[in-house]
Write a protein that holds these residues in place. Structure first.
Motif, short mmCIF file in Angstrom:
data_model
loop_
_atom_site.label_atom_id
_atom_site.label_comp_id
_atom_site.label_asym_id
_atom_site.label_seq_id
_atom_site.Cartn_x
_atom_site.Cartn_y
_atom_site.Cartn_z
N LYS A 57 0.82 -1.21 0.00
CA LYS A 57 0.00 0.00 0.00
C LYS A 57 0.86 1.27 0.00
N ASN A 58 1.84 1.30 -0.89
CA ASN A 58 2.74 2.46 -0.97
C ASN A 58 2.20 3.47 -1.98
N PHE A 59 1.05 4.03 -1.67
CA PHE A 59 0.45 5.02 -2.54
C PHE A 59 -0.15 6.16 -1.73
N ARG A 60 -0.12 7.33 -2.31
CA ARG A 60 -0.63 8.53 -1.64
C ARG A 60 -2.09 8.77 -2.02
N ALA A 61 -2.83 9.37 -1.11
CA ALA A 61 -4.24 9.68 -1.38
C ALA A 61 -4.37 10.71 -2.50
N PRO A 62 -5.40 10.62 -3.34
CA PRO A 62 -5.62 11.61 -4.40
C PRO A 62 -5.71 13.03 -3.84
N GLN A 63 -5.12 13.95 -4.56
CA GLN A 63 -5.06 15.34 -4.12
C GLN A 63 -6.05 16.20 -4.92
N LEU A 64 -6.45 17.32 -4.36
CA LEU A 64 -7.37 18.23 -5.03
C LEU A 64 -6.69 18.91 -6.22
N LEU A 65 -7.47 19.23 -7.22
CA LEU A 65 -6.93 19.89 -8.41
C LEU A 65 -6.64 21.37 -8.17
N HIS A 66 -7.45 22.02 -7.35
CA HIS A 66 -7.29 23.46 -7.08
C HIS A 66 -7.22 24.26 -8.39
N GLY A 67 -8.15 24.00 -9.28
CA GLY A 67 -8.23 24.79 -10.50
C GLY A 67 -7.35 24.32 -11.65
N ARG A 68 -6.55 23.30 -11.43
CA ARG A 68 -5.72 22.78 -12.53
C ARG A 68 -6.58 22.07 -13.57
N TYR A 69 -6.07 22.04 -14.79
CA TYR A 69 -6.76 21.34 -15.87
C TYR A 69 -6.02 20.07 -16.24
N VAL A 70 -6.78 19.07 -16.63
CA VAL A 70 -6.21 17.84 -17.18
C VAL A 70 -6.54 17.83 -18.67
N VAL A 71 -5.52 17.72 -19.51
CA VAL A 71 -5.74 17.68 -20.95
C VAL A 71 -5.47 16.27 -21.45
N SER A 72 -6.05 15.96 -22.59
CA SER A 72 -5.87 14.62 -23.16
C SER A 72 -5.48 14.73 -24.62
N SER A 73 -4.77 13.73 -25.09
CA SER A 73 -4.32 13.70 -26.47
C SER A 73 -5.37 13.09 -27.40
N PHE A 74 -6.50 12.70 -26.85
CA PHE A 74 -7.55 12.06 -27.63
C PHE A 74 -8.90 12.55 -27.13
N SER A 75 -9.89 12.46 -28.00
CA SER A 75 -11.23 12.89 -27.62
C SER A 75 -12.09 11.68 -27.33
N GLU A 76 -13.00 11.86 -26.39
CA GLU A 76 -13.90 10.77 -26.02
C GLU A 76 -14.97 10.61 -27.09
N SER A 77 -15.38 9.38 -27.34
CA SER A 77 -16.48 9.10 -28.26
C SER A 77 -17.26 7.91 -27.72
N PRO A 78 -18.53 7.75 -28.13
CA PRO A 78 -19.34 6.64 -27.59
C PRO A 78 -18.73 5.27 -27.80
N ASN A 79 -17.98 5.09 -28.90
CA ASN A 79 -17.42 3.77 -29.19
C ASN A 79 -16.03 3.58 -28.63
N GLN A 80 -15.56 4.54 -27.87
CA GLN A 80 -14.18 4.50 -27.41
C GLN A 80 -13.99 3.51 -26.29
N GLN A 81 -12.90 2.78 -26.34
CA GLN A 81 -12.55 1.85 -25.26
C GLN A 81 -11.87 2.64 -24.15
N THR A 82 -12.31 2.47 -22.92
CA THR A 82 -11.70 3.12 -21.78
C THR A 82 -11.19 2.07 -20.82
N PRO A 83 -10.33 2.45 -19.85
CA PRO A 83 -9.82 1.45 -18.91
C PRO A 83 -10.95 0.66 -18.28
N LYS A 84 -10.80 -0.65 -18.19
CA LYS A 84 -11.86 -1.52 -17.72
C LYS A 84 -11.75 -1.75 -16.22
N ILE A 85 -12.91 -1.84 -15.57
CA ILE A 85 -12.92 -1.97 -14.12
C ILE A 85 -13.93 -3.01 -13.68
N VAL A 86 -13.75 -3.48 -12.46
CA VAL A 86 -14.74 -4.38 -11.89
C VAL A 86 -14.90 -3.98 -10.44
#
Length: 384
Positions: free
Chosen positions: A281-310
């Motif tokens: 368990k060597n991980f830090r808790a998620p931190q607040l963004l405080h107004g920062r932006y996250v940018v992506s190199s790709f755009s989301e679409s209905p047919n897009q594959q995203t990371p899978k979870i259970v």
């Protein structure tokens, strides 16, 4: 009796729905996570920190109180598509000609030292040299990625740390605003062994004790990252361990890497830290963004594959979600609800059909009995 069975089944389905629903309400800020971005700083700091006392980091390391801290939760709906983001290009990652690479258990993570011949040649304003890579993990019950995708934790995470070529070394670059670039990727669980990761994991027993190191043969480190580097998220943040310098340009790849359950278990159950305790368990808790932006190199679409979870149920009241190679988290929960309500509809229809059949049977019997009690006689003219 049918009515009793019907309502019993309805109650069971209702309980199932209630059990599934809470999984969608995981916290965006506090999930009990942690991170470790060893940018060359070692235990030379006067304060010995740990992952169980994250709330005290800021009292000793003031940068840990900053407003550009890492890791974060990456909300895919809020990520801004930037078509001008340059693609990532790597050189020198094939280390098969290297006589040996140093593998270290520093008491916080498993770290592999890298030569500066490994570098990022495209994707940033300058070339960035590699310094080391390391991992973050949890337990079977508690997945241990540092970053999250839509509040979803993955089993583990790899970070490849680079420093800006304008600085002499990583120690000089570590506290500069443009000092570091980290390539991160999520590690999931697959059905097969990952031969590339086995080159590192096979040596775990040699570094099981804190502050021990060994040497492993050189290999192609490029295979530790996803096959495609085209789809990624980018934001400015910090080291995820003290001293928490806000000097990291983060790149988190959308595609995941998979290792076998046995390989991940080796990481979870082999390494030790102080007082002979398991390094987990060597991980830090998620931190607040405080107004920062996250940018992506790709755009989301209905047919897009995203990371899978259970979904993962834990004893901890704050339900977390584990990522793996099974269906999408929200989609899977939706599927379960759909199946539950579908089953309810089917049971209702069946019960109604049986009820209608019994009523029809009863009516037919009544009609038959009634006919047997009637004496037929021809109608007279008066009756006509």
């Amino acid at each position: 009796m049918l009515r009793t069975a019907f309502f019993t089944l309805l109650l069971l389905i209702h309980c199932l729905v209630l059990r599934v629903a809470p999984a969608s309400s995981s916290s965006e800020e506090d999930d009990g996570s942690s991170e470790q971005e060893h940018a060359g700083h070692k235990k030379s700091h006067s304060h010995h920190w740990g992952y169980t006392d994250q709330h005290t980091w800021g009292s000793v390391f003031t940068d840990c109180n900053g407003k550009s801290q890492s890791p974060i939760d990456i909300n895919t709906k809020n990520a801004i598509y930037d078509s001008k983001l340059p693609s990532i290009a790597l050189e020198g990652y094939d280390l098969t000609d290297q006589p040996a690479l140093t593998l270290l258990n520093n008491g916080h993570t498993l770290q592999l030292m890298l030569p500066p011949s490994m570098r990022i040649v495209s994707g940033f304003d300058r070339v960035y040299y590699a310094a080391q890579l390391h991992f973050h993990w949890g337990t079977v019950e508690e997945p241990g990625s540092e970053h999250t995708i839509d509040n979803v934790h993955f089993p583990a995470e790899i970070h490849v740390v680079h420093y800006n070529s304008k600085y002499a070394n990583i120690s000089e670059a570590a506290n500069k605003p443009d000092g570091l670039a980290v390539l991160g990727a999520f590690i999931g669980i697959g059905l097969q062994e990952n031969e590339n990761y086995e080159r590192i994991l096979s040596a775990l027993t040699d570094v099981s004790v804190e502050e021990t190191k060994t040497e492993i043969p050189g290999f192609n480190a490029r295979h530790l990252l996803p096959n495609s580097l085209e789809r990624f998220y980018r934001y400015t943040g910090s080291l995820t361990t003290p001293p928490c310098f806000q000097s990291v340009n983060w790149t988190m790849f959308n595609d995941t890497i998979t290792v076998s359950r046995r390989q991940l278990a080796a990481l979870e159950d082999t390494l030790k830290m102080e007082q002979n305790q398991l390094l987990r368990k060597n991980f830090r808790a998620p931190q607040l963004l405080h107004g920062r932006y996250v940018v992506s190199s790709f755009s989301e679409s209905p047919n897009q594959q995203t990371p899978k979870i259970v979904p993962l149920t834990e004893t901890d009241p704050s339900t977390r979600v584990r990522a793996s190679t099974g269906g999408l988290g929200e989609k899977q929960r939706g599927d379960i609800l759909a199946i539950a309500f579908g089953g309810l509809f089917a049971v209702t229809l069946l019960a109604f059909s049986m009820y209608a059949f019994q009523q029809r049977k009863k009516y037919s019997k009544f009609k038959k009995d009634a006919r047997q009690n009637v004496i037929y006689k021809p109608a007279s003219k008066e009756e006509a």
